[in-house]
Every structure is written in C-alpha cells, then in structure tokens.
Design an enzyme around this catalytic site. Structure first.
Site, PDB file in Angstrom:
ATOM      1  N   GLY A 232      35.930  59.841  29.886  1.00 25.14           N
ATOM      2  CA  GLY A 232      36.445  58.480  29.875  1.00 25.14           C
ATOM      3  C   GLY A 232      35.415  57.370  29.962  1.00 25.14           C
ATOM      4  O   GLY A 232      35.759  56.204  29.799  1.00 25.14           O
ATOM      5  N   GLU A 274      33.445  65.529  32.957  1.00 23.44           N
ATOM      6  CA  GLU A 274      33.700  66.209  31.667  1.00 23.44           C
ATOM      7  C   GLU A 274      33.467  65.206  30.550  1.00 23.44           C
ATOM      8  O   GLU A 274      34.331  65.002  29.703  1.00 23.44           O
ATOM      9  CB  GLU A 274      35.145  66.714  31.589  1.00 23.44           C
ATOM     10  CG  GLU A 274      35.541  67.710  32.652  1.00 23.44           C
ATOM     11  CD  GLU A 274      37.037  68.042  32.626  1.00 23.44           C
ATOM     12  OE1 GLU A 274      37.821  67.285  32.024  1.00 23.44           O
ATOM     13  OE2 GLU A 274      37.409  69.060  33.218  1.00 23.44           O
ATOM     14  N   GLY A 276      32.382  63.550  27.197  1.00 20.65           N
ATOM     15  CA  GLY A 276      32.087  63.944  25.824  1.00 20.65           C
ATOM     16  C   GLY A 276      31.437  62.771  25.107  1.00 20.65           C
ATOM     17  O   GLY A 276      30.268  62.792  24.729  1.00 20.65           O
ATOM     18  N   ARG A 277      32.221  61.695  25.003  1.00 18.75           N
ATOM     19  CA  ARG A 277      31.763  60.502  24.275  1.00 18.75           C
ATOM     20  C   ARG A 277      30.458  59.940  24.822  1.00 18.75           C
ATOM     21  O   ARG A 277      29.514  59.704  24.073  1.00 18.75           O
ATOM     22  CB  ARG A 277      32.859  59.433  24.386  1.00 18.75           C
ATOM     23  CG  ARG A 277      32.664  58.240  23.488  1.00 18.75           C
ATOM     24  CD  ARG A 277      33.692  57.150  23.797  1.00 18.75           C
ATOM     25  NE  ARG A 277      35.034  57.686  23.943  1.00 18.75           N
ATOM     26  CZ  ARG A 277      35.876  57.905  22.923  1.00 18.75           C
ATOM     27  NH1 ARG A 277      35.522  57.581  21.706  1.00 18.75           N
ATOM     28  NH2 ARG A 277      37.076  58.431  23.140  1.00 18.75           N
ATOM     29  N   ARG A 312      37.919  58.412  13.047  1.00 24.94           N
ATOM     30  CA  ARG A 312      38.281  57.386  14.032  1.00 24.94           C
ATOM     31  C   ARG A 312      38.660  56.034  13.418  1.00 24.94           C
ATOM     32  O   ARG A 312      39.648  55.434  13.839  1.00 24.94           O
ATOM     33  CB  ARG A 312      37.168  57.227  15.081  1.00 24.94           C
ATOM     34  CG  ARG A 312      36.936  58.525  15.890  1.00 24.94           C
ATOM     35  CD  ARG A 312      35.920  58.349  17.014  1.00 24.94           C
ATOM     36  NE  ARG A 312      36.439  57.538  18.079  1.00 24.94           N
ATOM     37  CZ  ARG A 312      36.130  56.280  18.296  1.00 24.94           C
ATOM     38  NH1 ARG A 312      35.232  55.670  17.542  1.00 24.94           N
ATOM     39  NH2 ARG A 312      36.681  55.616  19.267  1.00 24.94           N
ATOM     40  N   TYR A 316      42.385  55.215  14.484  1.00 27.48           N
ATOM     41  CA  TYR A 316      42.418  54.290  15.626  1.00 27.48           C
ATOM     42  C   TYR A 316      41.996  52.876  15.227  1.00 27.48           C
ATOM     43  O   TYR A 316      41.879  52.010  16.092  1.00 27.48           O
ATOM     44  CB  TYR A 316      41.443  54.736  16.734  1.00 27.48           C
ATOM     45  CG  TYR A 316      41.605  56.133  17.267  1.00 27.48           C
ATOM     46  CD1 TYR A 316      42.846  56.588  17.706  1.00 27.48           C
ATOM     47  CD2 TYR A 316      40.509  56.975  17.371  1.00 27.48           C
ATOM     48  CE1 TYR A 316      42.967  57.867  18.224  1.00 27.48           C
ATOM     49  CE2 TYR A 316      40.630  58.252  17.904  1.00 27.48           C
ATOM     50  CZ  TYR A 316      41.857  58.693  18.320  1.00 27.48           C
ATOM     51  OH  TYR A 316      41.971  59.950  18.845  1.00 27.48           O
ATOM     52  N   CYS A 343      42.705  59.622  -1.166  1.00 33.90           N
ATOM     53  CA  CYS A 343      43.798  58.866  -1.783  1.00 33.90           C
ATOM     54  C   CYS A 343      44.716  58.353  -0.671  1.00 33.90           C
ATOM     55  O   CYS A 343      45.904  58.707  -0.593  1.00 33.90           O
ATOM     56  CB  CYS A 343      44.556  59.752  -2.753  1.00 33.90           C
ATOM     57  SG  CYS A 343      43.462  60.502  -3.962  1.00 33.90           S
ATOM     58  N   GLU A 344      44.137  57.579   0.202  1.00 30.82           N
ATOM     59  CA  GLU A 344      44.793  57.061   1.411  1.00 30.82           C
ATOM     60  C   GLU A 344      44.106  55.737   1.690  1.00 30.82           C
ATOM     61  O   GLU A 344      42.887  55.700   1.832  1.00 30.82           O
ATOM     62  CB  GLU A 344      44.462  57.969   2.608  1.00 30.82           C
ATOM     63  CG  GLU A 344      45.368  59.109   2.847  1.00 30.82           C
ATOM     64  CD  GLU A 344      46.510  58.759   3.779  1.00 30.82           C
ATOM     65  OE1 GLU A 344      46.763  57.566   4.025  1.00 30.82           O
ATOM     66  OE2 GLU A 344      47.142  59.706   4.250  1.00 30.82           O
TER      67      GLU A 344
HETATM   68  C1  LIG Z   1      38.756  64.576  25.662  1.00 26.94           C
HETATM   69  C2  LIG Z   1      38.561  65.062  27.035  1.00 26.94           C
HETATM   70  C3  LIG Z   1      37.351  64.814  27.708  1.00 26.94           C
HETATM   71  C4  LIG Z   1      36.239  63.982  27.126  1.00 26.94           C
HETATM   72  O1  LIG Z   1      36.622  62.671  26.941  1.00 26.94           O
HETATM   73  P1  LIG Z   1      35.555  61.568  26.500  1.00 26.94           P
HETATM   74  O2  LIG Z   1      36.379  60.373  26.192  1.00 26.94           O
HETATM   75  O3  LIG Z   1      34.862  62.119  25.299  1.00 26.94           O
HETATM   76  O4  LIG Z   1      34.627  61.376  27.640  1.00 26.94           O
HETATM   77  C5  LIG Z   1      37.206  65.343  28.977  1.00 26.94           C
HETATM   78  N1  LIG Z   1      38.179  66.084  29.565  1.00 26.94           N
HETATM   79  C6  LIG Z   1      39.349  66.338  28.942  1.00 26.94           C
HETATM   80  C7  LIG Z   1      40.356  67.172  29.636  1.00 26.94           C
HETATM   81  C8  LIG Z   1      39.582  65.829  27.678  1.00 26.94           C
HETATM   82  O5  LIG Z   1      40.751  66.065  27.069  1.00 26.94           O
END
Ligand SMILES: *Cc1c(COP(=O)(O)O)cnc(C)c1O
Length: 425
Positions: A232, A274, A276-277, A312, A316, A343-344
């Site tokens: 997040g 956790e 990712g982004r 994205r 979004y 084609c979108e």
């Molecule tokens: C998608 C997700 C993340 C990573 O979210 P980011 O926005 O990329 O930081 C972490 N934990 C869970 C359970 C997720 O579904």
C-alpha cells in the site's frame, strides 16, 4: 520532481539492436537500493521482514535479487508459491496472503513451511481439512475493520467496500478456534489503502493493529507474534507527486510500537511488510518505439507496445510518465495521445500528454512499470507478452524472460487433427 529514465538513449538504442521493442527493463541497482532503504528503516525491529508481493513482478530473477537482500515472498496462489520456491525462498520467508483460497494452496504452502494468512473465518475449518486434521502452530489472520481509513489529510482508503479480510469480531472468533486447535503464535494482517501518497499510512495502520493486538492478548490470552502491515505504500507516478520517505515511515511505526506494544509487554512482536509497488515500480520501465503517427481530432503516436503490456492506464486511467529518449532537454510543447494497437479505445498510454515534438522512430520510455506492469499482461487481440530485461549493476543486460511467440499463444489449444498447422507455428 523531474522524472528521468534510469538509462540513457545511447545505451538503450544499443540494447534495442539486440532485443526488439517493446520490452520491460528493470534496474538491479535500484531494486537493491530500495530493499536496503526499507530494511534500514525497520532495522529497529529485529524480526522485520519484507515479503515482496510476487504478483507485482512475478519473475524469479527479480525475486532472487530481493531474496539476496533479505526479502521473502508474499504469494496468493499455488503458482506464486512454486515461483518463490524456485527462487530459493521457502519456510517462514514465504507468506500465503490469499483470499478465496482453494484447499490445495493451503497444503502446498504448509508443505513449504510458509506462514498462512487466513482471509475469512470459514478458512479455519478449510485449513484444518486441507492439512488432514491439523493446523500449523503459527497462523496469521487478515482483519478488515470496515469504515473508511483516514490519514492526516483525509480519507485514503475504503476498507468497508473491500472484499478482503474478516471483521474484528470474526477475527476474535478465528483466534479462539485456532487456539482450541493448538495454534500457539498468532499474526494479524491488514491492507487498508493502496498506492498511498502520505507518510502516515503505515504508522496509523500500525497503531490500529498494535492496539487491537494488545486487546486480543489481554482478552483472549493469545500470544501475538507477527503484525503484517502488508502493501500500500505508493510511488510518485506523476512529476508533481512526492516520493514516500521510507525512513520517516519506519520511524513513525517505531513510535507507535514504543507507545503501544512495548508498555503492554509485547516488544517481541515481529513486523512484516508485503510491498510490491514501492519496491519495484520505479525500478522498471516499458520501452517502446513510435511506429505510426496520425492526426485526426487528436495527434496520435502509435507505438509497438499496447495495453496488453501495461494495463494500468486502460483499466484505472492511471498516469504513467512518458519520456522521449534523447529529447529530455527539449520543451514539451506538443499534445499527443500515445496509443497501442488493440481494437479497444482504452488502449491509450497517455491522452493529450505534452511531449517534445516527436514522431516515427522515436524511442519512448514509459516510467514506473516495474510493479503491476508486465504481470497484469494479457493476450487480447492475440497480443503477445513482451520480453523482460535486467540491467545489471555492471551495466550489462540480461534477458530474464523472452517475448512470447505465436507458438506460446497456440500451445494450449487442442491442435490434434484439425488444427495441426497451429501446433507447428
Ligand atoms: C497486492 C498486494 C500487496 C502489494 O500491494 P502494493 O500496492 O503493490 O504494495 C501486498 N499484499 C497483498 C495481500 C496484496 O494483495
């Protein structure tokens, strides 16, 4: 802040001579730097672990770089668990934070010694069934307190409308049932806002979860061993966005820890993330060349990538900064729509974007595609997934995933008898 590609035009053109566009390219140095900055920000918590959200960039080369920096894997499916294992990440370095989970995924996670994070109360029984009548001694549960989630400057998340997690009373019931089944160590997980642009998201979330942990410890007598702040934390997709200050975020969480957990005698709780982004988005770019130029009611640059390579903007309406390679010093005086071939009509990476004067042959770098970029790709219109390249710390480039071919696309059809021509593609 001005956004510049992490690679220069000359080097990128040299790479393109060997690896045709489009491709995603990742910057190993930056990946390591980000992992180190995060680990430093949470070094005060001895058990801290970043479980990289594999879905963001599911490539074992990337996962193993992060593993070298001490990170684990957050997986949501059996396939992601398999990928983590292939990258050498196993045991409690793996977190299964899934939802709507099939029994088989619980079994695979348990066989790896992974931490299992339950998304709903009914999963207590599912886990027990999946493991043949037992549960692990350590289990985590995902809570969703509902309502809205507020930071200092207003609402940043809407947990009540999210499908994830259990209510607080359900969490309490899950802990009771798990304790009765013999669980000794309990984890609490929550993910309440996405791509946050403020440094107080994690500290506020942490305080909420710490207070909940203290209450559950006191009321149920359970030992809380893990608190998982999940993902997040956002990135500065737009030049005017502010990049997260990860050390200030770590410090904010530390303050909440000292104020809430330590006085309750719970200073042994280990923390998890956790992300990712935040870990990967800025460390990746989508490289694509302009192959058509047309002017109708807008000025269109047709590129050789499409929404199948980066979804994205299409789904979004997300902003991704675009740099025209070699023209960083020129004034952005012309409005272009940068579009792919699907084609979108939503297959537009940018609309009315001010860029330097450019046209056919120009090389574009689409920023911040290192997370939730390649991984969201799909095959609509017979589009094929691109290659992924890794820019190593020594400046060399390694192809860590080749581009799909038509043969890959046709591989899953029944090509016996009638369609054998496809099998030979
Ligand atoms: C998608 C997700 C993340 C990573 O979210 P980011 O926005 O990329 O930081 C972490 N934990 C869970 C359970 C997720 O579904």
């Amino acid at each position: 802040m001005e956004k510049r590609p992490f690679i220069g035009k000359e080097q990128l053109e040299a790479i393109c001579a060997e690896h045709p566009t489009p491709f995603h390219i990742y910057d190993e140095a930056q990946i390591r730097q980000r992992a180190r900055a995060l680990n430093a920000a949470f070094a005060w918590n001895p058990g801290f672990c970043e479980y990289f959200a594999v879905k963001a960039t599911p490539n074992p080369w990337i996962v193993s770089i992060l593993a070298e920096e001490g990170c684990g894997c957050d997986c949501a499916t059996a396939t992601e668990l398999t990928l983590a294992q292939a990258a050498g990440v196993t045991g409690e370095r793996v977190m299964l934070s899934s939802n709507d989970t099939p029994d088989a995924d619980f079994a695979q996670a348990d066989a790896m010694g992974a931490i299992i994070n339950l998304d709903s109360l009914d999963m207590v029984g599912c886990l027990e069934r999946a493991l043949g009548g037992r549960v692990p001694s350590r289990v985590c549960c995902r809570v969703n307190p509902g309502g809205t989630f507020e930071a200092a400057n207003g609402i940043i998340g809407n947990p009540e409308d999210a499908k994830f997690g259990m209510t607080v009373p359900q969490l309490e019931e899950a802990f009771r049932r798990l304790a009765a089944l013999g669980v000794e160590d309990f984890g609490i997980h929550a993910f309440l806002a996405s791509n946050t642009q403020v440094d107080d998201y994690y500290p506020r979330l942490a305080r909420t979860l710490f207070e909940l942990a203290v209450r559950l410890h006191e009321e149920l007598g359970v030992h809380v061993w893990l608190i998982d702040l999940s993902g997040g934390i956002g990135v500065d997709y737009r030049p005017e966005d502010r990049a997260a200050d990860i050390s200030a975020i770590g410090e904010g969480v530390r303050r909440a820890f000292e104020e809430v957990l330590v006085p309750a005698g719970m200073g042994d709780v280990r923390l998890a993330a956790e992300l990712g982004r935040w870990m990967l988005a800025p460390a990746g770019g989508l490289v694509t060349r302009v192959i058509h130029h047309k002017v109708t009611y807008h000025d269109y640059l047709g590129v050789d990538a499409c929404a199948a390579n980066l979804m994205r903007p299409a789904i979004y309406d997300a902003y991704h900064h675009v740099s025209v390679m070699g023209k960083g010093g020129e004034p952005a005086c012309h409005a272009y729509n940068v579009v792919g071939r699907l084609c979108e009509n939503n297959d537009q990476f940018a609309r009315d974007r001010m860029l330097p004067e450019c046209g056919i042959g120009d090389l574009l770098f689409i920023h911040d595609t290192g997370a939730h970029g390649f991984s969201m790709g799909y095959n609509y219109n017979g589009s094929l997934r691109s290659a992924e390249l890794l820019l190593r710390e020594d400046g060399s480039v390694r192809q860590i995933r080749r581009a799909e071919t038509q043969a890959d696309y046709f591989a899953t059809f029944d090509t016996d008898e009638r369609f054998s021509a496809l099998a030979r593609q």
